[in-house]
Design an enzyme around this catalytic site. Structure first.
Site, PDB file in Angstrom:
ATOM      1  N   SER A  37       0.833  -1.212   0.000  1.00 35.41           N
ATOM      2  CA  SER A  37       0.000   0.000   0.000  1.00 35.41           C
ATOM      3  C   SER A  37       0.866   1.260   0.000  1.00 35.41           C
ATOM      4  O   SER A  37       1.733   1.436   0.852  1.00 35.41           O
ATOM      5  CB  SER A  37      -0.887   0.030   1.252  1.00 35.41           C
ATOM      6  N   HIS A  69      -3.252  -0.007  -4.579  1.00 33.26           N
ATOM      7  CA  HIS A  69      -2.562  -1.128  -5.223  1.00 33.26           C
ATOM      8  C   HIS A  69      -2.799  -1.043  -6.736  1.00 33.26           C
ATOM      9  O   HIS A  69      -3.603  -1.784  -7.296  1.00 33.26           O
ATOM     10  CB  HIS A  69      -3.060  -2.465  -4.668  1.00 33.26           C
ATOM     11  N   HIS A  91      -5.185  -9.703  -1.583  1.00 34.08           N
ATOM     12  CA  HIS A  91      -5.171 -10.123  -0.192  1.00 34.08           C
ATOM     13  C   HIS A  91      -6.259 -11.152   0.086  1.00 34.08           C
ATOM     14  O   HIS A  91      -7.263 -11.218  -0.625  1.00 34.08           O
ATOM     15  CB  HIS A  91      -5.400  -8.913   0.738  1.00 34.08           C
ATOM     16  N   TYR A  93      -8.332 -10.995   2.498  1.00 31.32           N
ATOM     17  CA  TYR A  93      -9.575 -10.335   2.900  1.00 31.32           C
ATOM     18  C   TYR A  93     -10.429  -9.903   1.712  1.00 31.32           C
ATOM     19  O   TYR A  93     -11.608  -9.563   1.880  1.00 31.32           O
ATOM     20  CB  TYR A  93      -9.306  -9.151   3.833  1.00 31.32           C
ATOM     21  N   GLU A  94      -9.859  -9.922   0.515  1.00 36.22           N
ATOM     22  CA  GLU A  94     -10.639  -9.621  -0.685  1.00 36.22           C
ATOM     23  C   GLU A  94     -11.395 -10.845  -1.191  1.00 36.22           C
ATOM     24  O   GLU A  94     -12.140 -10.751  -2.168  1.00 36.22           O
ATOM     25  CB  GLU A  94      -9.719  -9.094  -1.786  1.00 36.22           C
ATOM     26  N   ALA A 121       2.792  -1.897   3.980  1.00 35.29           N
ATOM     27  CA  ALA A 121       2.493  -0.879   4.984  1.00 35.29           C
ATOM     28  C   ALA A 121       2.035  -1.607   6.230  1.00 35.29           C
ATOM     29  O   ALA A 121       1.287  -2.589   6.146  1.00 35.29           O
ATOM     30  CB  ALA A 121       1.399   0.050   4.479  1.00 35.29           C
ATOM     31  N   MET A 215      -1.424  -7.174   6.844  1.00 29.36           N
ATOM     32  CA  MET A 215      -2.396  -8.108   6.261  1.00 29.36           C
ATOM     33  C   MET A 215      -1.885  -8.768   4.985  1.00 29.36           C
ATOM     34  O   MET A 215      -2.677  -9.226   4.160  1.00 29.36           O
ATOM     35  CB  MET A 215      -3.700  -7.363   5.963  1.00 29.36           C
ATOM     36  N   SER A 216      -0.572  -8.825   4.807  1.00 30.99           N
ATOM     37  CA  SER A 216      -0.037  -9.347   3.544  1.00 30.99           C
ATOM     38  C   SER A 216       1.316 -10.002   3.769  1.00 30.99           C
ATOM     39  O   SER A 216       1.673 -10.356   4.891  1.00 30.99           O
ATOM     40  CB  SER A 216       0.097  -8.204   2.526  1.00 30.99           C
ATOM     41  N   ASN A 239       1.466   3.850  10.631  1.00 29.90           N
ATOM     42  CA  ASN A 239       0.636   4.314  11.749  1.00 29.90           C
ATOM     43  C   ASN A 239       1.020   3.534  13.001  1.00 29.90           C
ATOM     44  O   ASN A 239       1.631   2.470  12.924  1.00 29.90           O
ATOM     45  CB  ASN A 239      -0.853   4.101  11.454  1.00 29.90           C
ATOM     46  N   HIS A 251      -7.423   3.783   6.767  1.00 23.94           N
ATOM     47  CA  HIS A 251      -6.684   3.524   5.536  1.00 23.94           C
ATOM     48  C   HIS A 251      -6.093   4.793   4.934  1.00 23.94           C
ATOM     49  O   HIS A 251      -4.998   4.772   4.370  1.00 23.94           O
ATOM     50  CB  HIS A 251      -7.593   2.823   4.515  1.00 23.94           C
TER      51      HIS A 251
END
Length: 279
Positions: A37, A69, A91, A93-94, A121, A215-216, A239, A251
């Protein structure tokens, strides 16, 4: 049976994609960089003689459904090193399976790529790793991301037990941190998402020794290692994770912080590429 047909189909998808990469891009690059990201903009000025390729032109490349992305490949040179920048990461989650998530990496290895830099990120579990910090992964905690080595997600359907000690190549990482002394090392915790982690989950990760949450990256790293490629991974702390210093992540904050620290991130990425080429 159904599972056998699924694995045969996935191997066909990988081979077709590898052949398409060879036909459109020619010889495999020395290093492939999977952009996380916000990293695409930072990497834009890295290469000379850039050629751009829309991922929509590669039939079997899974396409992203989230902001940050960009679905594009960029091929160019950094000094004498041929580099491919890969946008369009997908990902779990997609709704993608582990096999789909790592299909581009497996296809690039079949094409001939031997070195991968995986970027992401991440949220920091400690104020000692503030936003803007760059962290080279020394190890990871998989806390919910799918493993691409499970039977239905392998190209052959065969189970293999892969040693993940030194998954993130220590020699390559040492070469990077020796040159870029502000790059920290640490442990990345991977969670499914897309919701950000709860403060309790972040506190748990910190207690377990994790410095970053994201998450990746982990499925791609495992698939690359299993296929014999070298892996370096770098997190940009975009963050403070939930509950750290009162943080409530979102995000847009991730993308804004990535843009703010883009110049240094690009310099570190350049060092990472050159460190691979020097070995």
């Amino acid at each position: 049976d159904i599972r056998k047909r699924q694995t045969m189909k996935e191997q066909q998808n990988i081979s077709w994609l590898a052949a398409s990469l060879a036909a459109k891009l020619g010889e495999a690059p020395d290093v492939a960089v999977v952009l996380g990201s916000g990293w695409a903009e930072r990497a834009d000025g890295l290469l000379d003689g850039i050629e751009r390729f829309d991922l929509n032109d590669f039939e079997n490349w899974p396409l992203p459904r989230v902001q940050g992305h960009a679905p594009e490949l960029r091929l160019g040179k950094l000094q004498d090193t041929r580099v491919l920048l890969c946008g369009g990461r997908v990902h779990a989650y997609e709704g993608y399976t582990a096999a789909e998530i790592v299909r581009p990496v497996r296809a690039m290895i079949e094409w001939g790529v031997k070195n991968f830099i995986l970027l992401n990120a991440a949220g920091s579990t400690s104020e000692s790793y503030p936003p803007g910090t760059l962290m080279a992964l020394a190890d990871h905690l998989n806390m919910g991301l799918p493993n691409p080595l499970t039977g239905p997600n392998t190209p052959t359907g065969q189970i293999t037990f892969v040693d993940l000690v030194d998954l993130y190549d220590p020699t390559w990482r040492a070469a990077l941190t020796a040159t870029c002394t502000d790059v920290k090392t640490g442990i990345y915790a991977g969670m499914l998402g897309p919701s950000y982690e709860t403060p309790a989950e972040v506190a748990m990760v910190a207690q377990l020794g994790g410095h970053a949450v994201g998450m990746s990256t982990i499925p791609e790293a495992i698939a690359a290692k299993a296929a014999g490629a070298r892996v370096l991974a770098i997190s940009m702390m975009t963050n403070l994770a939930a509950g750290v210093g009162g943080s409530r992540p979102n995000h847009q904050e991730v993308l804004d912080t990535a843009a703010e620290h883009g110049k240094r991130a690009s310099e570190v990425l350049k060092c990472a590429v050159l460190a691979a080429a020097a070995e």
